[in-house]
Design a protein around this motif. Structure first.
Motif, PDB file in Angstrom:
ATOM      1  N   TYR A  70      -7.028   0.994  -2.913  1.00  0.00           N
ATOM      2  CA  TYR A  70      -7.288   1.127  -4.341  1.00  0.00           C
ATOM      3  C   TYR A  70      -6.212   1.958  -5.019  1.00  0.00           C
ATOM      4  CZ  TYR A  70     -11.879  -0.075  -2.529  1.00  0.00           C
ATOM      5  OH  TYR A  70     -12.903  -0.684  -1.866  1.00  0.00           O
ATOM      6  N   LEU A  71      -5.983   1.677  -6.298  1.00  0.00           N
ATOM      7  CA  LEU A  71      -5.182   2.562  -7.138  1.00  0.00           C
ATOM      8  C   LEU A  71      -6.138   3.622  -7.652  1.00  0.00           C
ATOM      9  CD1 LEU A  71      -3.204  -0.141  -9.158  1.00  0.00           C
ATOM     10  CD2 LEU A  71      -2.429   1.157  -7.155  1.00  0.00           C
ATOM     11  N   ILE A  72      -5.700   4.860  -7.710  1.00  0.00           N
ATOM     12  CA  ILE A  72      -6.591   5.943  -8.101  1.00  0.00           C
ATOM     13  C   ILE A  72      -5.954   6.812  -9.175  1.00  0.00           C
ATOM     14  CG2 ILE A  72      -5.757   7.438  -6.241  1.00  0.00           C
ATOM     15  CD1 ILE A  72      -8.689   8.499  -6.032  1.00  0.00           C
ATOM     16  N   CYS A  73      -6.764   7.249 -10.116  1.00  0.00           N
ATOM     17  CA  CYS A  73      -6.304   8.184 -11.138  1.00  0.00           C
ATOM     18  C   CYS A  73      -6.401   9.593 -10.570  1.00  0.00           C
ATOM     19  CB  CYS A  73      -7.143   8.070 -12.402  1.00  0.00           C
ATOM     20  SG  CYS A  73      -6.685   9.301 -13.647  1.00  0.00           S
ATOM     21  N   ALA A  74      -5.289  10.299 -10.544  1.00  0.00           N
ATOM     22  CA  ALA A  74      -5.250  11.644  -9.984  1.00  0.00           C
ATOM     23  C   ALA A  74      -6.086  12.630 -10.787  1.00  0.00           C
ATOM     24  CB  ALA A  74      -3.808  12.139  -9.919  1.00  0.00           C
ATOM     25  N   THR A  75      -6.275  12.379 -12.066  1.00  0.00           N
ATOM     26  CA  THR A  75      -6.977  13.333 -12.918  1.00  0.00           C
ATOM     27  C   THR A  75      -8.474  13.383 -12.645  1.00  0.00           C
ATOM     28  OG1 THR A  75      -5.308  13.054 -14.628  1.00  0.00           O
ATOM     29  CG2 THR A  75      -7.408  14.024 -15.306  1.00  0.00           C
ATOM     30  N   HIS A  76      -9.118  12.224 -12.499  1.00  0.00           N
ATOM     31  CA  HIS A  76     -10.573  12.239 -12.304  1.00  0.00           C
ATOM     32  C   HIS A  76     -11.097  11.207 -11.318  1.00  0.00           C
ATOM     33  CE1 HIS A  76     -10.241   9.020 -15.172  1.00  0.00           C
ATOM     34  NE2 HIS A  76      -9.741   9.861 -16.037  1.00  0.00           N
ATOM     35  N   GLY A  77     -10.211  10.584 -10.540  1.00  0.00           N
ATOM     36  CA  GLY A  77     -10.652   9.746  -9.437  1.00  0.00           C
ATOM     37  C   GLY A  77     -11.100   8.338  -9.764  1.00  0.00           C
ATOM     38  N   ALA A  78     -10.850   7.842 -10.969  1.00  0.00           N
ATOM     39  CA  ALA A  78     -11.205   6.447 -11.283  1.00  0.00           C
ATOM     40  C   ALA A  78     -10.449   5.530 -10.327  1.00  0.00           C
ATOM     41  CB  ALA A  78     -10.858   6.120 -12.724  1.00  0.00           C
ATOM     42  N   ALA A 138       8.099   3.662 -26.309  1.00  0.00           N
ATOM     43  CA  ALA A 138       8.382   3.668 -24.865  1.00  0.00           C
ATOM     44  C   ALA A 138       7.142   4.153 -24.128  1.00  0.00           C
ATOM     45  CB  ALA A 138       9.567   4.567 -24.561  1.00  0.00           C
ATOM     46  N   GLU A 139       6.743   3.409 -23.104  1.00  0.00           N
ATOM     47  CA  GLU A 139       5.558   3.773 -22.322  1.00  0.00           C
ATOM     48  C   GLU A 139       5.889   3.741 -20.838  1.00  0.00           C
ATOM     49  OE1 GLU A 139       1.664   2.370 -23.406  1.00  0.00           O
ATOM     50  OE2 GLU A 139       2.564   1.147 -24.983  1.00  0.00           O
ATOM     51  N   PRO A 140       5.294   4.671 -20.068  1.00  0.00           N
ATOM     52  CA  PRO A 140       5.513   4.651 -18.628  1.00  0.00           C
ATOM     53  C   PRO A 140       4.748   3.503 -17.983  1.00  0.00           C
ATOM     54  CG  PRO A 140       3.932   6.362 -19.181  1.00  0.00           C
ATOM     55  CD  PRO A 140       4.420   5.777 -20.478  1.00  0.00           C
ATOM     56  N   ALA A 141       5.353   2.919 -16.969  1.00  0.00           N
ATOM     57  CA  ALA A 141       4.726   1.836 -16.217  1.00  0.00           C
ATOM     58  C   ALA A 141       5.061   2.043 -14.746  1.00  0.00           C
ATOM     59  CB  ALA A 141       5.232   0.481 -16.706  1.00  0.00           C
ATOM     60  N   PHE A 142       4.412   1.261 -13.875  1.00  0.00           N
ATOM     61  CA  PHE A 142       4.708   1.354 -12.448  1.00  0.00           C
ATOM     62  C   PHE A 142       4.494   0.005 -11.788  1.00  0.00           C
ATOM     63  CE2 PHE A 142       0.175   2.147 -12.687  1.00  0.00           C
ATOM     64  CZ  PHE A 142      -0.362   1.547 -11.560  1.00  0.00           C
ATOM     65  N   ALA A 143       5.178  -0.168 -10.674  1.00  0.00           N
ATOM     66  CA  ALA A 143       5.025  -1.368  -9.859  1.00  0.00           C
ATOM     67  C   ALA A 143       4.657  -0.942  -8.446  1.00  0.00           C
ATOM     68  CB  ALA A 143       6.321  -2.175  -9.845  1.00  0.00           C
ATOM     69  N   GLN A 173       1.106  12.220  -7.109  1.00  0.00           N
ATOM     70  CA  GLN A 173       2.432  12.757  -6.861  1.00  0.00           C
ATOM     71  C   GLN A 173       3.380  11.679  -7.353  1.00  0.00           C
ATOM     72  OE1 GLN A 173       3.255  14.024  -2.876  1.00  0.00           O
ATOM     73  NE2 GLN A 173       1.436  15.267  -2.737  1.00  0.00           N
ATOM     74  N   HIS A 174       4.627  12.040  -7.602  1.00  0.00           N
ATOM     75  CA  HIS A 174       5.574  11.062  -8.148  1.00  0.00           C
ATOM     76  C   HIS A 174       5.580   9.787  -7.297  1.00  0.00           C
ATOM     77  CE1 HIS A 174       8.841   9.800 -10.666  1.00  0.00           C
ATOM     78  NE2 HIS A 174       9.565   9.490  -9.599  1.00  0.00           N
ATOM     79  N   ASN A 175       5.257   8.667  -7.923  1.00  0.00           N
ATOM     80  CA  ASN A 175       5.238   7.334  -7.305  1.00  0.00           C
ATOM     81  C   ASN A 175       4.116   7.106  -6.300  1.00  0.00           C
ATOM     82  OD1 ASN A 175       7.389   6.416  -8.830  1.00  0.00           O
ATOM     83  ND2 ASN A 175       8.908   6.914  -7.281  1.00  0.00           N
ATOM     84  N   GLU A 176       3.125   7.970  -6.237  1.00  0.00           N
ATOM     85  CA  GLU A 176       1.969   7.772  -5.349  1.00  0.00           C
ATOM     86  C   GLU A 176       0.776   7.329  -6.186  1.00  0.00           C
ATOM     87  OE1 GLU A 176       2.005   7.773  -2.160  1.00  0.00           O
ATOM     88  OE2 GLU A 176       3.835   8.867  -1.673  1.00  0.00           O
ATOM     89  N   GLY A 199       0.797  -1.223   0.000  1.00  0.00           N
ATOM     90  CA  GLY A 199       0.000   0.000   0.000  1.00  0.00           C
ATOM     91  C   GLY A 199       0.831   1.275   0.000  1.00  0.00           C
ATOM     92  N   GLY A 200       2.120   1.162  -0.200  1.00  0.00           N
ATOM     93  CA  GLY A 200       2.999   2.329  -0.160  1.00  0.00           C
ATOM     94  C   GLY A 200       3.317   2.875  -1.542  1.00  0.00           C
ATOM     95  N   ARG A 201       4.364   3.666  -1.587  1.00  0.00           N
ATOM     96  CA  ARG A 201       4.794   4.281  -2.835  1.00  0.00           C
ATOM     97  C   ARG A 201       5.149   3.204  -3.858  1.00  0.00           C
ATOM     98  NH1 ARG A 201       6.604   9.560  -2.823  1.00  0.00           N
ATOM     99  NH2 ARG A 201       8.322   9.032  -4.199  1.00  0.00           N
ATOM    100  N   GLY A 202       4.910   3.525  -5.106  1.00  0.00           N
ATOM    101  CA  GLY A 202       5.270   2.641  -6.194  1.00  0.00           C
ATOM    102  C   GLY A 202       6.613   3.042  -6.781  1.00  0.00           C
ATOM    103  N   VAL A 203       7.004   2.341  -7.809  1.00  0.00           N
ATOM    104  CA  VAL A 203       8.227   2.645  -8.546  1.00  0.00           C
ATOM    105  C   VAL A 203       7.855   2.747 -10.018  1.00  0.00           C
ATOM    106  CG1 VAL A 203      10.475   1.762  -9.263  1.00  0.00           C
ATOM    107  CG2 VAL A 203       9.743   1.516  -6.893  1.00  0.00           C
TER     108      VAL A 203
END
Length: 119
Positions: free
Chosen positions: A71-79, A31-36, A60-63, A17-21
């Motif tokens: 839940y994972l949340i989209c910062a732009t519109h809350g999905a 090239a596409e951005p991804a996160f873990a 925020q970076h890595n949040e 539940g913490g910061r991602g990478v």
């Protein structure tokens, strides 16, 4: 582990539940951005693109998690998305989930698996 697996990060950088990478993958020559992130003890990875609009999720970076860390949340519109499988759980994603990225955790590190590499 395949010899061409690419290191993403040490395992200790991902707490439940913490910061991602963030990292980059190549798909179809682009090239596409991804996160873990770590959720329920397992590392999960996704393309960093909302199912609603092609915007990155992190507020925020890595949040990537919401305040509840459930839940994972989209910062732009809350999905909201399930961190376990990337499924859309609510909001403007309208059933379009996150695209998974194959990773493996081994010997204290997280790796992008060769299946995600461009041939």
């Amino acid at each position: 582990m395949a010899a061409d697996a690419r290191l993403i990060c040490p395992s200790c950088e991902l707490q439940d539940g913490g910061r991602g990478v963030r990292f980059t993958i190549e798909r179809r020559g682009v090239a596409e951005p991804a996160f873990a992130v770590r959720f329920d003890g397992r590392v999960r990875a996704y393309v960093n693109r909302c199912g609603h609009l092609p915007v990155e999720l992190d507020w925020q970076h890595n949040e990537f998690f919401d305040d509840s860390k459930v839940y994972l949340i989209c910062a732009t519109h809350g999905a909201l998305y399930s961190p376990a499988d990337g499924r859309c759980l609510g909001g403007r994603c309208n059933g379009r989930g996150l695209a998974p990225v194959a990773v493996e955790e081994r010997d204290g590190a997280v790796y992008l698996t060769p299946s995600e590499h461009e041939p």
